[in-house]
Write a protein that holds these residues in place. Sequence first.
Motif, short mmCIF file in Angstrom:
data_model
loop_
_atom_site.label_atom_id
_atom_site.label_comp_id
_atom_site.label_asym_id
_atom_site.label_seq_id
_atom_site.Cartn_x
_atom_site.Cartn_y
_atom_site.Cartn_z
N ALA A 538 3.71 2.06 -13.56
CA ALA A 538 3.12 1.24 -12.81
C ALA A 538 1.78 1.28 -12.93
O ALA A 538 1.20 2.22 -13.12
CB ALA A 538 3.65 1.65 -11.47
N THR A 545 -4.19 -5.57 -1.05
CA THR A 545 -5.30 -5.51 0.14
C THR A 545 -6.52 -5.52 -0.33
O THR A 545 -6.75 -4.88 -1.38
CB THR A 545 -5.01 -4.68 1.02
N ASP A 546 -7.63 -6.11 0.24
CA ASP A 546 -8.85 -6.12 -0.17
C ASP A 546 -9.28 -4.80 -0.21
O ASP A 546 -9.10 -3.70 0.76
CB ASP A 546 -9.73 -6.81 0.85
N ARG A 547 -10.07 -4.28 -1.27
CA ARG A 547 -10.60 -2.84 -1.41
C ARG A 547 -11.95 -2.73 -1.19
O ARG A 547 -12.61 -3.57 -1.55
CB ARG A 547 -9.99 -2.16 -2.88
N VAL A 548 -12.25 -1.28 -1.50
CA VAL A 548 -13.64 -1.03 -1.10
C VAL A 548 -14.69 -1.63 -1.94
O VAL A 548 -15.67 -1.87 -1.70
CB VAL A 548 -13.77 0.53 -1.35
N LEU A 555 -1.97 -3.54 -6.08
CA LEU A 555 -1.13 -2.30 -5.63
C LEU A 555 -0.46 -1.99 -7.07
O LEU A 555 -0.48 -2.49 -7.74
CB LEU A 555 -0.08 -2.74 -4.83
N GLU A 556 -0.31 -0.81 -6.88
CA GLU A 556 0.56 -0.03 -8.26
C GLU A 556 1.85 -0.69 -8.10
O GLU A 556 2.77 -0.61 -7.31
CB GLU A 556 0.72 1.46 -8.08
N VAL A 557 2.20 -1.36 -9.41
CA VAL A 557 3.66 -1.73 -9.39
C VAL A 557 3.87 -1.86 -10.77
O VAL A 557 3.16 -1.90 -11.78
CB VAL A 557 3.71 -3.31 -8.63
N ASN A 610 5.15 -10.37 -6.09
CA ASN A 610 4.98 -8.99 -5.16
C ASN A 610 6.17 -7.93 -5.27
O ASN A 610 7.38 -8.33 -5.33
CB ASN A 610 4.88 -9.77 -3.79
N GLY A 611 5.83 -6.70 -5.51
CA GLY A 611 6.74 -5.64 -5.51
C GLY A 611 7.70 -5.55 -6.88
O GLY A 611 8.66 -4.88 -7.05
N ALA A 626 9.49 -8.93 -3.66
CA ALA A 626 9.25 -9.37 -2.39
C ALA A 626 8.74 -10.71 -2.15
O ALA A 626 8.10 -11.02 -2.89
CB ALA A 626 8.41 -8.24 -1.78
N PRO A 629 2.68 -12.59 -1.65
CA PRO A 629 1.32 -12.46 -0.86
C PRO A 629 0.69 -13.62 -1.01
O PRO A 629 0.73 -14.54 -1.63
CB PRO A 629 0.68 -11.26 -1.66
N ASN A 724 -5.32 -12.60 5.48
CA ASN A 724 -4.53 -11.40 4.75
C ASN A 724 -3.08 -12.03 4.86
O ASN A 724 -2.68 -12.79 5.68
CB ASN A 724 -4.68 -10.05 5.35
N THR A 725 -2.33 -11.44 4.11
CA THR A 725 -1.05 -11.74 3.92
C THR A 725 -0.45 -11.22 5.68
O THR A 725 -0.79 -10.11 6.09
CB THR A 725 -0.09 -10.93 2.97
N ARG B 98 -13.81 -1.70 7.50
CA ARG B 98 -12.36 -2.37 7.46
C ARG B 98 -11.76 -2.26 8.86
O ARG B 98 -10.86 -2.75 9.06
CB ARG B 98 -11.56 -2.20 6.26
N PRO B 256 5.40 -4.95 -0.01
CA PRO B 256 3.81 -4.93 -0.03
C PRO B 256 3.32 -6.30 0.34
O PRO B 256 4.27 -7.38 0.34
CB PRO B 256 3.82 -4.74 -1.67
N SER B 269 4.18 3.73 -7.85
CA SER B 269 3.25 4.30 -9.02
C SER B 269 4.02 4.84 -10.14
O SER B 269 3.64 4.71 -11.28
CB SER B 269 2.12 5.00 -8.44
#
Lengths: 1086, 484
Positions: A538, A545-548, A555-557, A610-611, A626, A629, A724-725, B98, B256, B269
Amino acid sequence: MKKGNHLTMLLLLLAAGLFGQRSITGTVTSTTGEPLIGANVVVKGTAIGTVTDIDGSYQLEVPEESEVLVFTYTGFAAQEVEIAGRSVIDVSLEEGLVLDEAVVTALGISREKKSLGYSTQEVEGEKLTITKTDNFLNTLSGQASGVQVRRTNNMGGSTNVIIRGNTSLQGNNQALFVIDGVPINNTNTNTRSQEQAGSDYDFGNAASDINPEDIESVNILKGAAATALYGSRAANGVVLITTKSGTRKKGLGVTVNSSVTMGIVDKSTFPAYQQDFGASYGPYYDGGPNNSFLLRDITGDGTDDLVVPFSEDASYGAAFDPNLMVYHWDAMDPELPGYQTPRPWVPAENGPIEFLEEAVTYVNTISFDQGFDKGTYRFSYTNYQHDGLMPNSKLERNNFSLKTDLDLSERLKITGFGNFIKTDGLGRNSTGYSDNIMGMFRQWWQTNVDIQRQKDAYFSTGRNLTWNYADPDQLTPIYWDNPYWSRYKNFESDERNRFIGYVGVNYKLTDWLSIYGRVAADTYNELQEQRRAIGSVANRFGIGTDRVDGSIGRLEVGSGYARRDIKNAEFNYDLMLNINKYFGEKWNLSGVIGTNIRRSYYNSIFSATNGGLNIPDLYALQNTVAPLPNPIERDESIGVNGLYASGSLGYDGFLYLEGSIRRDRSSTLPEENSIYYYPSVATSFIFSHFLNPTWLSFGKIRANYAEVGNAPGFNRISDTYTVNTAFNSASSSLPNTKNNPDLKPERTKSLEFGLEMNFLTNRLGFDVAYYKTNSVDQLLPVRVTEATGYFYKMLNAGEIENKGVELSLFGSPIRTRDFSWDVTLNWTRNQNQVISLEEGLDNLQLGSFQGGVTINAKVGEPYGVIFGTDYTYMNGQPVVDASSGHYVTTTNSDNVIGDYNPDWFAGLNNRISYKNWSLSFLFDMQQGGDIWSLDMWYGLATGLYEETSFINDNGVNVRTPLAEGGGYILEGVNPDGQINQTRVNAHDFSGFGYASGLPSRSMIYDASYIKLRQLSLTYALPASTLERIPISGLSISLIGSNLWILHKNLPHADPESGLGAGNLQGYTTGSLPSTRDIGVNLKVQF
Amino acid sequence: MKKYNFLLIIALLFSTACGDEFYELNEDVKNPQQVPGESLFTSAQKNMVDQMVSTNVNYNVFRLFCQYWTETTYTDEARYQLVERNIPEQHWAELFRRTLKNLDESAKLILAHEMIPPEETVKTNKLQIIEILTVYTYSVLVESFGNIPYSEALDIEVLLPEYDDARGTYIHLIERLNTAIDNLDASAGSFGSADNIYFGDVAAWKKFANSLKLRMGMTLADVEPALSKSAVESAVASGVFTSNADNATLNYLTSPPNTNPLYIDLVASGRNDFVPANTLVDAMNNLEDPRRKYYFDDNIRDDATGEVIYVGGIYGENNTYSNFTHVTDRIKQPDFGGVILDYSEVEFLLAEAVERGYAVGGTAEEHYNKGVTASFQYWGGTEAEAQDYLKNPEVAYTTAEGKWDQKIGIQLWLALYNRGYAGWLAQRRLDYPILEPHPMAVSGFPVRLTYPIVEQTLNGGNWRAAADAIGGDVVTTRLFFDVK
């Protein structure tokens, strides 16, 4: 080579037939009657030619239908002479007038070089095609002063071209590329995550689509005075490209050029591992020597076996011992021959370097050109094909171009140019920290893993049988896939179809006044697809989602498919009135009044499953586990309407004064601030007109001042929300950046003085320039504390100053009939300083990287200083804690630990000709500049590099336990001032690198280098031979690039191995090694 | 004249694109200029809970601080290496930007939205709920860092916000909470489906606010005894959580990006980064705690007997994943609820309040027992199991070791399994259990987070002042409430 062969055959047939020959003789002298030794005499439009001997005389066999001879001699004006049936042709060449040569300046306006009050430097197209690279920008390196080329080793990767330093704090600092007067798009579509070394691919910058084989010459306009007419985008300098046209000669000219180049890894840029210890992080496991093995019953006989700890991607384990039999990863799978069979504990026979393949590049070009009484045309087709270093990687480019000039009447002329480029990329290498095979080899690896076994395992089963299983009881990959699986299953692909073209019409109203109109388009569609096969480790993939850090969150997939569709278009409409008039004998006025309308459109959609994927090997958005998104869509339009006027007044060929003004209206500024003006003035004075000692051939001083305004990018004025989704109901959030409705244009002010002098009949000369550029009211998204609720605020703030010296030196130490040697040196020193930021702010963070380092623009420091933790010092010595033996580091991370700007850089070009042979070579060098290595930060900690295993001062291996005399002593002083004597343990993961408590300063390396960048040895068939065969020119070259890194300080990697183009430089992680490229080029003209 | 025709065409081309549409080119046609305020609340709520329940080593390492879990191969965070991944910055940014900023914007939009009665009450309720979540978020920031930008925070015009004193900020937050509680009207609705915790149930939000006030009040017990007492008593009087049904749980979805972030890090993960730490597992083994089967997986069996045993990874050490007990599958479910405050924690706080002599009703033992029982019930155990467990002399309130702070501290720690942040806060207040750093740890036990690197590089003057004011920007600086 197949394609090339077919073409060659075809062309040989086409050109079959013998032609008649005749002989012409004569002498070439200077106007004072001195014979010119080694002057070139060439039949126009062919490669048939010779050079004059010691008496200045020549003899040349020319084809019967030849019409014109061209006489050239360095430092003298070229002359074309019609043969007109003569068999004796004597010419005298005028000295010094070479500087009357015309150069192409802004908007494609041709000007006498001596009249220019600003610095330009021309690079012949030939120099750019000596070596064959995936991005012709790389070949600019070292060819001109003031031009810094930062490349990467990424296949098809982006290259940063900076002229006279970074002038913009956060905007685009790259030069503008212009083809025949038409600006083209050089957008780099890399993600923020790619730039900040997260993950993702380097898709290259769009200027790499330009075909070097179509380039007649490149002229570099360095300062704002030279570029002001291009408006705001040209504040960073301009690379003007003039494409080849057809020549006005009778008959069809056909040129075929074929080359093949082989790239071999330069081992000094590849990790050198220690050969003493294998897998694990230290003596933490179940048993065996050094407690570095797992104890599991692999064979099912009821007794535990010694098993390599597969999950551990480090080499801090047991010492190798050929008598020790252990179970490796390949003992786990029944499909493999090594199933349930132990093997000796030895270092890998085939290390990761065996993973890399030979990079092979084929470039085949065919061009046709012809002249008629009413015009010319040139058509060319180039096929570029590159098989990358990484397995299953390939870049192919097909380039078609057609250029025609038509004289519709005495007064009316039309030029048309069309260039279609199709670029296909497959399996680009990942960059950055995550999911990068080179990162694995450089940072997280077991020295016992034999890459050949990984290869065999993948190809014999087609499954992801990795060296990095989670556990003997959990045979799934934990951090790393089998690298062959990664390359053959999880590959990206991309394609770009691009059209660049224009139609220009010139109408001569009178002999001194003409009107020119041009419509130009540069459009492309690009598709980038990413795949992750079911069964992979993964990784961050797709859309989360929006990150820092402001990049696309992922996402880890374990599997997925993502695609980005990009549509980009730019249209330029130009109309200009050109004036060129003499008043009496001595006064000349040339000028232009014009308008430019530019519209740029960028449209993209990024969408991902997704997923994970449902059905294996089906890469389609529908195949999502899934619901999809929200995709990420962009639709951005920019308009700039410009009006300009420029005039140059010349007096008697020695004094020139030039001025220009431009008015821009930009759609990206608030309406009330959207119109802005900027001026330039330049002057040049040819003092050799008055001072004329015999040793001085030419002397000119020049000075100029210019301002260029600049507008922000798309939509920096008003705020929008991010959708966002949905999460049961609608979800939205504020964006990262707070826009600003009060923006005004930023402004770059530049001042330049230059001196050009040539000596000894132009055998020696220099061009030196001093410049100072201040960019004020910078438009920048200022990184702010998140306590404000945002990451960035759009501001007009800050000033950055660049000043520097550029020197170009040329000389011809030897020039005889058979032998000549020309040298050119380009040397640049740019110093840059951030003068101010928004009031109260003293630092602008440009990027934040793994390892706790940031790259910044700090007031009072150069742009691009690297911050991190530092040693603490006492009397200049680093302080070491007396009890632990480790350094006492700062707790704060705002210490300046490096600066990515070099002190200077230079290129030294040599060209040596002997009879029909010519040898040219280019040394390229950089002094200073820092680079921070994440490879060393982690790779030392995981015990990979040779630096982590050595015999210490006690005469035992450093990894021996402390109690047995192992370990090592860090240099420094204890807090009491005594020289440190405390030994530190190097027995496990905490021995070296980041895990040993080093400050980030410890991984700063000097990025200086000296490289033999290019070398070519060419043999051209002599005229006497050509006479007997039905071709008009043939040359064969042996070519090489990056043949030798003579000097560097960064271990195990190339100091030029940055992440990609952009303002974030000075950081390296998981880069591909450099290759020494050696090849052969064959050029045939008919 | 013919020759001039094409020039005319070009001239026409020029004249077209200069109309009024010119400035419209700069309009973003893909992102909205207006959204409902409620949609910002939805994202803020999720962002905050994501941060509080995550176990991603870039974001939230509190489970490690509490030694509930430890790491397998990469032991950096268990050894308190926080700078490498900028962890404090992620915590700071997730909560300030956020969460708080989106709440702030949500409140502005909802406030600006004209309503007619009785919708006016719904609007008021929404604003109070935003206020309550805002107070929760700020309380976490103060408890994590100490002094933080507060009065000058969330204002993009102030690029260098000053830090406010932690104690003053905390007291002000309690006042804001009082006002919000007073203004909630349980007879009307609120966010409805935009609220993924209580789905707009105003009475539930009131209980949450009171429970939060109870926790904040108890946090002040050692430094502001009077305020602590009044806050706790008024919260209890107004109504705190009375069962697990009241727990503040974000209801994650199965797909997700709206799953529990634990699912991403533990399952999607494919990594094996965490195992329960020996500190926790040994303590539970000693007590023969029946919750082990709910907290942990049954992957380890005794070689001789074949019985399930629980073996924790050695805290801070390199641990081979397969050799140690794993976490239970329950918390690996994508839609596993994300809890930010629960009934069990409330009962333990009440037990402590009784011991401190606050008038909250009941005895310390009763609350203690209810706290333990609530924990059992949350994790799927029965009341009978809890009763049995409470009979163990080492657990029973009267006979368990130590004074009330130790008894409550230990059982609260056990009950707060999987609620790393709450566990860390409780441990710092009660100082139990005693958690020893790993010998190779880069610092002592972190009793706060250091300020983010960006504060040093971007807000340096105020950062230095704040660092001086709290006694140094290091993880071992005790915060204002942590005086024991």
